[in-house]
Design a protein around this motif. Structure first.
Motif, PDB file in Angstrom:
ATOM      1  N   VAL A  44       0.941  -1.177  -0.054  1.00 55.99           N
ATOM      2  CA  VAL A  44       0.031   0.037  -0.070  1.00 55.99           C
ATOM      3  C   VAL A  44       0.931   1.356   0.116  1.00 55.99           C
ATOM      4  O   VAL A  44       0.531   2.239  -0.911  1.00 55.99           O
ATOM      5  CB  VAL A  44      -1.058   0.077   1.109  1.00 55.99           C
ATOM      6  N   GLY A  45       1.909   1.260   0.798  1.00 58.98           N
ATOM      7  CA  GLY A  45       2.951   2.233   0.905  1.00 58.98           C
ATOM      8  C   GLY A  45       3.488   2.497  -0.382  1.00 58.98           C
ATOM      9  O   GLY A  45       3.827   3.990  -1.052  1.00 58.98           O
ATOM     10  N   TRP A  46       3.774   1.380  -1.117  1.00 57.91           N
ATOM     11  CA  TRP A  46       4.512   1.697  -2.579  1.00 57.91           C
ATOM     12  C   TRP A  46       3.402   2.037  -3.633  1.00 57.91           C
ATOM     13  O   TRP A  46       3.906   3.093  -4.375  1.00 57.91           O
ATOM     14  CB  TRP A  46       5.118   0.613  -3.019  1.00 57.91           C
ATOM     15  N   CYS A  47       2.378   1.529  -3.468  1.00 57.51           N
ATOM     16  CA  CYS A  47       1.409   2.367  -4.248  1.00 57.51           C
ATOM     17  C   CYS A  47       0.831   3.967  -3.956  1.00 57.51           C
ATOM     18  O   CYS A  47       0.803   4.717  -5.093  1.00 57.51           O
ATOM     19  CB  CYS A  47      -0.047   1.587  -4.267  1.00 57.51           C
ATOM     20  N   PHE A  48       1.180   4.186  -2.658  1.00 57.89           N
ATOM     21  CA  PHE A  48       0.822   5.733  -2.632  1.00 57.89           C
ATOM     22  C   PHE A  48       2.169   6.429  -3.040  1.00 57.89           C
ATOM     23  O   PHE A  48       1.966   7.578  -3.405  1.00 57.89           O
ATOM     24  CB  PHE A  48       0.757   5.871  -1.048  1.00 57.89           C
ATOM     25  N   GLN A  49       3.176   5.657  -3.053  1.00 56.10           N
ATOM     26  CA  GLN A  49       4.621   6.345  -3.477  1.00 56.10           C
ATOM     27  C   GLN A  49       4.599   6.728  -4.579  1.00 56.10           C
ATOM     28  O   GLN A  49       4.948   7.775  -5.352  1.00 56.10           O
ATOM     29  CB  GLN A  49       5.616   5.671  -2.830  1.00 56.10           C
ATOM     30  N   ILE A  50       4.038   5.625  -5.732  1.00 61.16           N
ATOM     31  CA  ILE A  50       3.749   5.738  -6.904  1.00 61.16           C
ATOM     32  C   ILE A  50       2.764   6.969  -7.280  1.00 61.16           C
ATOM     33  O   ILE A  50       3.114   7.753  -8.303  1.00 61.16           O
ATOM     34  CB  ILE A  50       3.376   4.409  -7.768  1.00 61.16           C
ATOM     35  N   ALA A  51       1.854   6.965  -6.716  1.00 61.53           N
ATOM     36  CA  ALA A  51       0.802   7.925  -7.057  1.00 61.53           C
ATOM     37  C   ALA A  51       1.158   9.287  -6.615  1.00 61.53           C
ATOM     38  O   ALA A  51       0.732  10.370  -7.475  1.00 61.53           O
ATOM     39  CB  ALA A  51      -0.677   7.809  -6.424  1.00 61.53           C
ATOM     40  N   LEU A  52       1.801   9.544  -5.541  1.00 63.73           N
ATOM     41  CA  LEU A  52       2.351  10.834  -5.194  1.00 63.73           C
ATOM     42  C   LEU A  52       3.582  11.365  -5.663  1.00 63.73           C
ATOM     43  O   LEU A  52       3.569  12.615  -5.274  1.00 63.73           O
ATOM     44  CB  LEU A  52       2.192  10.933  -3.645  1.00 63.73           C
ATOM     45  N   PRO A  55       6.300  12.558  -8.530  1.00 57.46           N
ATOM     46  CA  PRO A  55       6.447  12.686 -10.239  1.00 57.46           C
ATOM     47  C   PRO A  55       7.504  11.588 -10.632  1.00 57.46           C
ATOM     48  O   PRO A  55       8.074  10.849  -9.998  1.00 57.46           O
ATOM     49  CB  PRO A  55       7.160  14.119 -10.265  1.00 57.46           C
ATOM     50  N   VAL A  56       7.343  11.618 -12.035  1.00 54.51           N
ATOM     51  CA  VAL A  56       8.046  10.672 -12.807  1.00 54.51           C
ATOM     52  C   VAL A  56       9.359  10.730 -12.746  1.00 54.51           C
ATOM     53  O   VAL A  56      10.086   9.761 -12.583  1.00 54.51           O
ATOM     54  CB  VAL A  56       7.552  10.627 -14.426  1.00 54.51           C
ATOM     55  N   ASP A  57       9.943  12.109 -12.824  1.00 51.58           N
ATOM     56  CA  ASP A  57      11.394  12.292 -12.638  1.00 51.58           C
ATOM     57  C   ASP A  57      11.676  12.505 -11.384  1.00 51.58           C
ATOM     58  O   ASP A  57      11.650  13.764 -10.683  1.00 51.58           O
ATOM     59  CB  ASP A  57      11.775  13.253 -13.600  1.00 51.58           C
ATOM     60  N   THR A  58      12.095  11.475 -10.486  1.00 56.46           N
ATOM     61  CA  THR A  58      12.328  11.843  -8.907  1.00 56.46           C
ATOM     62  C   THR A  58      13.801  11.576  -8.940  1.00 56.46           C
ATOM     63  O   THR A  58      14.703  10.733  -9.703  1.00 56.46           O
ATOM     64  CB  THR A  58      11.771  10.673  -8.047  1.00 56.46           C
ATOM     65  N   SER A  59      14.453  12.011  -7.631  1.00 55.66           N
ATOM     66  CA  SER A  59      15.779  11.627  -7.581  1.00 55.66           C
ATOM     67  C   SER A  59      15.958  12.028  -6.087  1.00 55.66           C
ATOM     68  O   SER A  59      15.045  12.293  -5.533  1.00 55.66           O
ATOM     69  CB  SER A  59      16.584  12.519  -8.221  1.00 55.66           C
ATOM     70  N   GLY A  60      16.982  11.291  -5.444  1.00 60.36           N
ATOM     71  CA  GLY A  60      17.381  11.720  -4.114  1.00 60.36           C
ATOM     72  C   GLY A  60      16.624  10.548  -3.247  1.00 60.36           C
ATOM     73  O   GLY A  60      16.291   9.563  -3.366  1.00 60.36           O
ATOM     74  N   GLY A  61      16.000  11.283  -2.025  1.00 60.77           N
ATOM     75  CA  GLY A  61      15.298  10.553  -0.881  1.00 60.77           C
ATOM     76  C   GLY A  61      13.853   9.943  -1.595  1.00 60.77           C
ATOM     77  O   GLY A  61      13.903   8.730  -1.277  1.00 60.77           O
ATOM     78  N   ALA A  62      13.291  10.486  -2.347  1.00 58.20           N
ATOM     79  CA  ALA A  62      11.991  10.165  -3.020  1.00 58.20           C
ATOM     80  C   ALA A  62      12.212   8.832  -3.963  1.00 58.20           C
ATOM     81  O   ALA A  62      11.536   7.979  -4.086  1.00 58.20           O
ATOM     82  CB  ALA A  62      11.185  10.985  -3.932  1.00 58.20           C
ATOM     83  N   PHE A  63      13.461   8.897  -4.584  1.00 55.64           N
ATOM     84  CA  PHE A  63      13.701   7.634  -5.391  1.00 55.64           C
ATOM     85  C   PHE A  63      14.312   6.450  -4.719  1.00 55.64           C
ATOM     86  O   PHE A  63      14.027   5.417  -4.929  1.00 55.64           O
ATOM     87  CB  PHE A  63      14.784   8.219  -6.325  1.00 55.64           C
ATOM     88  N   LEU A  64      15.105   6.776  -3.465  1.00 53.49           N
ATOM     89  CA  LEU A  64      15.527   5.766  -2.695  1.00 53.49           C
ATOM     90  C   LEU A  64      14.343   4.908  -1.726  1.00 53.49           C
ATOM     91  O   LEU A  64      14.238   3.922  -1.878  1.00 53.49           O
ATOM     92  CB  LEU A  64      16.490   6.144  -1.630  1.00 53.49           C
ATOM     93  N   LEU A  65      13.463   6.030  -1.484  1.00 56.12           N
ATOM     94  CA  LEU A  65      12.079   5.373  -0.797  1.00 56.12           C
ATOM     95  C   LEU A  65      11.520   4.486  -1.662  1.00 56.12           C
ATOM     96  O   LEU A  65      10.961   3.439  -1.351  1.00 56.12           O
ATOM     97  CB  LEU A  65      11.200   6.573  -0.228  1.00 56.12           C
ATOM     98  N   ASP A  66      10.999   5.106  -3.077  1.00 59.70           N
ATOM     99  CA  ASP A  66      10.633   3.937  -4.000  1.00 59.70           C
ATOM    100  C   ASP A  66      11.269   2.779  -4.350  1.00 59.70           C
ATOM    101  O   ASP A  66      10.431   1.801  -4.363  1.00 59.70           O
ATOM    102  CB  ASP A  66      10.572   5.026  -5.320  1.00 59.70           C
TER     103      ASP A  66
END
Length: 113
Positions: A67-75, A77-88
């Motif tokens: 569920v967390g991964w689905c929210f991460q995908i939805a929230l 942007p397509v071009d992520t970097s840094g912390g958001a990319f590592l969390l994904d």
């Protein structure tokens, strides 16, 4: 002091060990083929199969990760970097590789699978 348990009509007895290796391999393929979207399915099947508290906690954990991964995908942007990319990347890895490894390495009570 183990007392015998009388099963009611229609009750299904819980199994002691994990499912056979072929069934676990098929369950391990589910999160890999769905790219982590169905990462909770193997843990949920194991929890329903065995009914132990640890299996239900694992099912809850993998459901929360999915569920967390689905929210991460939805929230994000397509071009992520840094912390958001590592969390994904962490959530994707846990919901695919973690779920597959969990079901493949499932052990019975006090014995190897």
């Amino acid at each position: 002091m183990n007392q015998p348990v009388v099963l009611e009509k229609g009750a299904v007895p819980r199994r002691e060990g994990p499912p056979p290796l072929a069934a676990r391999a098929a369950l391990a393929a589910v999160p890999v083929l769905s790219l982590g979207v169905l990462g909770f399915v193997p843990a949920l099947v194991l929890a329903l199969y065995r009914g132990t508290r640890a299996e239900w906690l694992a099912a809850l954990l993998f459901t929360a990760v999915s569920v967390g991964w689905c929210f991460q995908i939805a929230l994000t942007p397509v071009d992520t970097s840094g912390g958001a990319f590592l969390l994904d990347l962490l959530l994707l890895t846990l919901s695919t590789v973690g779920a597959a490894a969990h079901v493949l390495l499932a052990r019975g009570k006090g014995r190897a699978a």
